[in-house]
Enzyme design. Structure first.
Site, short mmCIF file in Angstrom:
data_model
loop_
_atom_site.label_atom_id
_atom_site.label_comp_id
_atom_site.label_asym_id
_atom_site.label_seq_id
_atom_site.Cartn_x
_atom_site.Cartn_y
_atom_site.Cartn_z
N CYS A 94 91.09 34.96 13.62
CA CYS A 94 90.61 33.62 13.32
C CYS A 94 90.73 32.72 14.56
CB CYS A 94 91.35 33.05 12.11
SG CYS A 94 90.52 31.63 11.35
N HIS A 181 91.09 37.03 7.89
CA HIS A 181 92.54 37.25 7.88
C HIS A 181 92.88 38.60 7.23
CE1 HIS A 181 93.96 33.27 9.25
NE2 HIS A 181 92.82 32.85 8.73
N GLU A 183 95.74 39.98 7.11
CA GLU A 183 97.12 40.01 6.65
C GLU A 183 97.29 39.60 5.19
OE1 GLU A 183 96.68 35.97 8.78
OE2 GLU A 183 95.76 37.96 8.79
#
Length: 530
Positions: A94, A181, A183
């Site tokens: 990002c 993202h 994660e």
């Protein structure tokens, strides 16, 4: 894995292959380190302003996190350009991808529309090492800026409807950028992508495990403390202090001295449980101090929760210092170190680019002891997340019911008795809490709930018992589910369960006329009532 004392460095990142996560202030940054550790790759997070020349170790790869800023803003944070001199793979997530593009002089600007939430990832180059085995799938977006041009040397490897540069790569330099993202759990194949980067591209060994950590940490403690110095530490009966005490015991034996202070506001049968577990069960050198009357005396007339916390914290330091002074080390040695159960989330908060968060409540710890007693700090758990501490405890032989015990606040029941704290009020809260926890365990719900307790409210309510009118106090029950205690949802019990608990408390605990259940999430509420 066996560790020779002389060969073990002080930093864990020198023992295990390490992925360095540089934090630009994203709310998700800590999740990157968690995901990497889940497949046994050690990861460490530092602020994005970290000077690479000041690192005492070389990472196997670097991940640039997301962040709430715009790279083109005058006050935007930027990474040390020396990361490119290390010759290790780099992944920008990002804001991190936009930082890579900005450094290369290519356009990053406000997007036509912001993109928050789920999006469909289109993998344009399945041969790209980062996207190996990753299919078209849902990813999680959280950005307002976007790339408007491709940096020199890069190619597009993934797109989404709103992001034509959703994934970019410079395969020859092993530098990658993604706009989403990986994660967060909403990105369906995010963990696979992170594993591709850490294991396949960075060639990091998957040797981070609690079994290996035990060996290296024990050797590290022995090297740090030396053959004669002694260590003291406060234990509370909770998982962090118990696991910390146990690993100190394994490392230096009876040169570790644990001190348990009964402050008069502990859970039911807490002191007896601590004695049985630590002293008798784990063989830890334990001193138990009964200071309940002292604490309750100093709390007399105090109703403000912050004042309660400070009184308990200051009184604890006073009692701990007195007891520590009574410990007589063996000939030729002295107490040099203080054990503290710092965990990695505490470290992350202190080093985050955003800085420590605003203090909502004063946290009860032993930090003041360092200055007063001129001790050096030893923190064997500072590299671990809570789930890793629990696993470590199981491997060290700490009883399962203690390893999975719910958190208990440092000020104890003093902040679960709203209003003035007296022996009588503490007894009511303690008995109600014990009944609630007992029924949760009987129902097989304890491990599903992150924290549960009973609080005694400073109000009275009319009731009827037998044929008599009563006017007695109110208990509020609270149970929450959470992954990280930053946010939390209230636990949904069946009505029959709550009915049983309420009935038991009203009938078995003198002084209670009514029981309520707290259904407030965090935020807006905190977990504890005070």
């Amino acid at each position: 894995m066996s560790a020779n004392i002389d060969d073990v460095p002080i930093e864990v990142s020198k023992v295990f292959d390490t992925i360095l996560v540089l934090d630009f202030g994203s709310q998700y940054s800590h999740l990157i380190t968690r995901r990497l550790r889940e497949f046994n790759v050690y990861a460490e997070m530092l602020p994005c302003t970290q000077k690479i020349a000041e690192l005492s170790w070389k990472p196997k790869g670097i991940i640039l996190s997301g962040g709430p800023y715009s790279v083109y803003a005058e006050d935007a944070p930027h990474v040390d350009h020396d990361i490119f001199k290390l010759g290790v793979p780099i992944l920008g997530i990002c804001y991190g991808m936009q930082e890579l593009a900005w450094i290369n002089g290519k356009g990053v600007a406000r997007g036509d529309k912001r993109e928050y939430g789920p999006a469909t990832l289109n993998v344009e180059d399945p041969e790209c090492a980062l996207f190996k085995g990753v299919d078209h799938s849902q990813v999680w977006m959280s950005h307002g800026d976007k790339l408007h041009a491709l940096p020199t040397g890069f190619k597009v490897v993934a797109t989404s409807d709103n992001s034509p540069f959703c994934g970019i790569s410079n395969e020859s330099e092993h530098i990658y950028g993604i706009q989403f993202h990986p994660e967060v759990t909403h990105t369906v194949q995010g963990k696979k992508l992170l594993k591709n980067f850490a294991v396949d591209i960075c060639q990091a060994k998957t040797n981070w495990s609690m079994e290996n950590f035990i060996d290296t940490e024990i050797a590290r403690i022995k090297k740090l403390v030396g053959p004669t110095a002694e260590v003291i530490g406060a234990v509370s009966g909770g998982v962090d202090s118990t696991v910390g005490a146990k690993i100190m015991k394994e490392a230096i034996g009876d040169r570790f001295h644990a001190i348990y202070v009964d402050n008069g506001v502990m859970r039911k049968n807490e002191t007896e449980s601590v004695k049985k577990t630590l002293d008798e069960g784990l063989g830890i050198n334990l001193t138990v101090v009964d200071a309940g009357d002292l604490f309750l005396g100093r709390l007399k007339g105090v109703t403000d929760p912050e004042k309660k916390r400070k009184i308990i914290g200051n009184t604890f330091i006073h009692v701990f210092e007195e007891e520590a002074a009574k410990i007589k080390p063996r000939d030729g040695s002295e107490i040099e170190y203080l054990l503290q159960g710092t965990l990695y989330p505490d470290v992350i908060e202190s080093i985050s680019f955003k800085g420590p968060s605003q203090t909502i409540k004063t946290h009860h710890n032993v930090g003041g002891l360092l200055e007063d007693m001129k001790l050096k700090l030893i923190e064997p758990l500072r590299e671990l997340f809570k789930d890793e501490v629990r696993h470590l405890g199981e491997l060290l032989g700490v009883p399962e019911d203690l390893v999975w015990r719910h958190p208990f606040p440092g000020p104890g029941l003093a902040i679960r008795v709203l209003g003035e704290v007296t022996k009588e009020q503490v007894k009511i809260a303690r008995e109600a809490d014990a009944i609630f926890i007992e029924e949760i365990k009987k129902a097989g719900l304890y491990r599903q709930i992150s924290q549960a307790f009973a609080a005694l409210l400073p109000v009275k309510s009319v009731g009827v018992m037998g044929d008599q009118r009563t006017y007695e106090q109110v208990i509020a029950l609270r149970a929450i589910e959470t992954l990280d205690f930053m946010t939390a949802d209230w636990f949904i019990f069946e009505a029959a369960f709550l009915k049983k608990v309420a009935s038991r408390i009203v009938n078995e605990v003198d002084g209670v006329a009514r029981v309520t259940y707290d259904i407030t999430s965090k935020p807006p509420a905190t977990v504890e009532w005070e």
